[in-house]
Design an enzyme around this catalytic site. Structure first.
Site, mmCIF file in Angstrom:
data_model
loop_
_atom_site.group_PDB
_atom_site.id
_atom_site.type_symbol
_atom_site.label_atom_id
_atom_site.label_comp_id
_atom_site.label_asym_id
_atom_site.label_seq_id
_atom_site.Cartn_x
_atom_site.Cartn_y
_atom_site.Cartn_z
ATOM 1 N N HIS A 237 0.831 -1.206 0.000
ATOM 2 C CA HIS A 237 0.000 0.000 0.000
ATOM 3 C C HIS A 237 0.860 1.248 0.000
ATOM 4 C CE1 HIS A 237 0.525 -1.291 4.205
ATOM 5 N NE2 HIS A 237 0.464 -0.011 4.555
ATOM 6 N N HIS B 4 0.906 5.245 0.725
ATOM 7 C CA HIS B 4 0.215 6.339 1.411
ATOM 8 C C HIS B 4 0.334 7.610 0.575
ATOM 9 C CE1 HIS B 4 0.107 4.426 5.561
ATOM 10 N NE2 HIS B 4 1.052 3.688 4.996
HETATM 11 P P1 AMP Z 1 1.368 0.737 7.405
HETATM 12 O O1 AMP Z 1 1.910 1.108 8.743
HETATM 13 O O2 AMP Z 1 2.110 1.385 6.274
HETATM 14 O O3 AMP Z 1 1.213 -0.760 7.233
HETATM 15 O O4 AMP Z 1 -0.053 1.414 7.332
HETATM 16 C C1 AMP Z 1 -1.253 0.752 7.547
HETATM 17 C C2 AMP Z 1 -2.312 1.816 7.490
HETATM 18 O O5 AMP Z 1 -3.560 1.189 7.312
HETATM 19 C C3 AMP Z 1 -2.428 2.666 8.756
HETATM 20 O O6 AMP Z 1 -2.197 4.038 8.423
HETATM 21 C C4 AMP Z 1 -3.854 2.427 9.244
HETATM 22 O O7 AMP Z 1 -4.457 3.573 9.751
HETATM 23 C C5 AMP Z 1 -4.540 1.934 7.980
HETATM 24 N N1 AMP Z 1 -5.675 1.043 8.180
HETATM 25 C C6 AMP Z 1 -5.719 -0.073 8.940
HETATM 26 N N2 AMP Z 1 -6.940 -0.666 8.839
HETATM 27 C C7 AMP Z 1 -7.661 0.104 7.978
HETATM 28 C C8 AMP Z 1 -8.986 0.032 7.453
HETATM 29 N N3 AMP Z 1 -9.819 -0.967 7.797
HETATM 30 N N4 AMP Z 1 -9.396 0.987 6.600
HETATM 31 C C9 AMP Z 1 -8.561 1.996 6.245
HETATM 32 N N5 AMP Z 1 -7.302 2.120 6.695
HETATM 33 C C10 AMP Z 1 -6.855 1.193 7.560
#
Ligand code: AMP
Length: 137
Positions: free
Chosen positions: A101, A103
């Site tokens: 993913h 950001h």
């Molecule tokens: P990372 O630390 O790069 O793996 O980021 C994971 C991101 O996913 C975090 O910023 C969370 O806030 C986001 N996240 C986790 N669960 C969900 C969800 N169900 N819907 C939208 N964002 C999410």
């Protein structure tokens, strides 16, 4: 990829999301805990990879192109002065969800979010590191 992959559940429609864009290969939706309003996550729909180390070139290209589109949309819709585009890969780089993913984070003049600290190379260090990376490519 894994059974507990939250983003795979979003792709399959088993979990809700605030979807902003979708095409054949990618999906973009709001991060549930935004760094700033409009913070968007862009993911490949293929449930075959965890991060940059195993995503296919085709899925990566499609995902980055969607991130580019989202950046333009955030400039227009959220009046962002700029955006940060970043990706955490593996646990020790801060990755929490094991699905690739990107950001896309709206930034504003004086938002105080800051940047990472920069360091200096020692004498000769940059050259030897450059050589190591070149031979790994
Ligand atoms: P990372 O630390 O790069 O793996 O980021 C994971 C991101 O996913 C975090 O910023 C969370 O806030 C986001 N996240 C986790 N669960 C969900 C969800 N169900 N819907 C939208 N964002 C999410």
């Amino acid at each position: 990829m894994a059974d507990n992959c939250v983003f795979c559940k979003i792709i399959r429609g088993e979990l809700p999301s605030f979807k902003v864009y979708e095409d054949d290969k990618t999906l973009a939706f709001l991060d549930i805990h935004p760094i700033s309003a409009g913070h968007t996550l862009v993911i490949p729909k293929a449930e075959t990879a965890r991060n940059i180390f195993d995503v296919t070139p085709e899925d990566w290209m499609a995902t980055t192109e969607t991130a580019r589109k989202v950046a333009h949309a955030l400039e227009k819709a959220m009046h962002a002065d700029g955006v940060n585009i970043m990706m955490n890969n593996r646990e020790h780089a801060g990755q929490v969800v094991d699905h690739p993913h990107i950001h896309v984070i709206p930034r504003y003049k004086g938002d105080g979010l800051g940047q990472w600290q920069h360091k200096a190379y020692k004498e000769g260090e940059a050259n030897s590191i450059k050589e190591k990376i070149r031979s790994a490519l």
